[in-house]
Design a protein around this motif. Structure first.
Motif, PDB file in Angstrom:
ATOM      1  N   THR A 109     -38.840  30.269   9.748  1.00  0.00           N
ATOM      2  CA  THR A 109     -39.082  28.829   9.613  1.00  0.00           C
ATOM      3  C   THR A 109     -40.435  28.448  10.195  1.00  0.00           C
ATOM      4  O   THR A 109     -41.203  27.685   9.585  1.00  0.00           O
ATOM      5  N   LEU A 166     -32.323  27.613   8.091  1.00  0.00           N
ATOM      6  CA  LEU A 166     -32.078  27.419   9.523  1.00  0.00           C
ATOM      7  C   LEU A 166     -30.897  26.480   9.744  1.00  0.00           C
ATOM      8  O   LEU A 166     -30.054  26.713  10.622  1.00  0.00           O
ATOM      9  N   ASN A 167     -30.817  25.431   8.954  1.00  0.00           N
ATOM     10  CA  ASN A 167     -29.675  24.509   9.052  1.00  0.00           C
ATOM     11  C   ASN A 167     -28.362  25.233   8.775  1.00  0.00           C
ATOM     12  O   ASN A 167     -27.373  25.060   9.493  1.00  0.00           O
ATOM     13  N   PHE A 184     -27.411  27.539  11.614  1.00  0.00           N
ATOM     14  CA  PHE A 184     -26.887  26.801  12.764  1.00  0.00           C
ATOM     15  C   PHE A 184     -25.470  26.298  12.499  1.00  0.00           C
ATOM     16  O   PHE A 184     -24.618  26.321  13.399  1.00  0.00           O
ATOM     17  N   ASN A 201     -29.896  23.968  18.769  1.00  0.00           N
ATOM     18  CA  ASN A 201     -29.732  22.671  18.114  1.00  0.00           C
ATOM     19  C   ASN A 201     -30.991  21.826  18.278  1.00  0.00           C
ATOM     20  O   ASN A 201     -31.435  21.144  17.344  1.00  0.00           O
ATOM     21  N   VAL A 230     -33.657  23.149  15.938  1.00  0.00           N
ATOM     22  CA  VAL A 230     -33.395  22.715  14.562  1.00  0.00           C
ATOM     23  C   VAL A 230     -33.847  21.269  14.367  1.00  0.00           C
ATOM     24  O   VAL A 230     -34.505  20.930  13.372  1.00  0.00           O
TER      25      VAL A 230
END
Length: 289
Positions: free
Chosen positions: A94, A132-133, A136, A154, A157
């Motif tokens: 990312t 990435l979302n 997570f 978190n 993100v």
């Protein structure tokens, strides 16, 4: 409870269709809820064939328990693949995509060509943010014992979201505003943003740190941009003092917009990238303890 209340096959048919629809609707958002509706749909479908619904329920419960036990043992002991083991790689990808997107914004601001490269870099940045979302979300659904540093991740993100949104806003503005001359101040600030991202990456990759941009140069760049905006405001103020309600010249309006918006976005990018570097450093420090 429903099989105790009624034996009507039409009711079973409607409920089976409704359950299957809900199962498909939740499969991407919440797999656990989706599994519940899959089970109920199977029960109602078999109840249409076999009036003894309790026998179907019994076999379904037994099969579910056996399957869950096998999955738990295999996932916990044989082939564990906890997201905390691989999310570091996702964060790295990312950050790399963000750096590439930032470089394309800078390149396009200078050259105003190669729009395809710019769009591809932007697309990749958003795709990596989506990855990435998803990573997570998977991590948040795993056992608490495997959610290593989930609070810090978190925060990473969230900062990535904000950073990407700020970059997209800056890129869109530059895309629609051709500027013949790129100031040195713009270069200094953008270099600071890139340095913050690179240092965050190097920390994750356990490489040596990159030299920081001079704070004095950064402050001077901020000051020059603010002075430029203040000078434009002074010009407009002088015009209004001479003649009330005088329409603003298109060129002056353009310069005011460009100076103010780009200055604010650049400052915001420096702040977010600095926070991102700090949180990544904190994550690595926690892991090394």
């Amino acid at each position: 409870m429903i099989v105790l209340i009624t034996q009507n096959t039409y009711v079973y048919a409607v409920l089976s269709i409704l359950s299957l629809t809900l199962a498909l609707s939740f499969i991407q958002k919440n797999y656990r809820t989706s599994s519940i509706f899959v089970t109920t749909s199977i029960v109602f479908i078999y109840a249409l064939i076999n009036p003894d619904a309790f026998e179907v329920i019994q076999f379904r419960i037994v099969d579910t328990l056996i399957g869950a036990s096998i999955a738990f043992v295999a996932g916990s002991l044989l082939w564990p693949a906890w997201e905390s083991y691989s999310i570091n790689t996702t964060i790295i990808e990312t950050l790399r995509a963000n750096r590439k997107y930032l470089a394309e914004i800078n390149r396009y601001y200078h050259q105003f060509d190669g729009l395809t490269q710019y769009k591809l870099a932007r697309k990749d940045a958003f795709l990596q943010m989506g990855n990435l979302n998803a990573a997570f979300q998977r991590m948040s659904q795993e056992p608490k014992s495997q959610q290593e540093n989930i609070g810090t991740i978190n925060e990473i993100v969230g900062l990535n979201h904000t950073f990407l949104a700020a970059m997209a806003a800056l890129g869109t503005f530059i895309l629609n505003r051709k500027n013949d001359k790129v100031s040195e101040d713009f270069e200094i600030i953008l270099k600071t943003v890139d340095t913050n991202l690179r240092q965050a990456l190097q920390n994750l990759l356990h490489k040596g740190p990159t030299e920081n941009t001079s704070k004095e140069k950064l402050e001077e760049a901020y000051q020059h941009l603010e002075e430029r905006f203040d000078n434009l405001v002074a010009i407009r103020t002088a015009e209004l003092e001479k003649e009330d309600f005088k329409p603003i010249e298109p060129e002056l309006r353009k310069n005011l917009q460009v100076t103010r918006l780009i200055t604010d976005q650049l400052k915001w990018l420096v702040t977010i990238s600095g926070n991102l570097k700090r949180v990544v450093n904190s994550l690595e420090n926690d892991r090394s303890k």
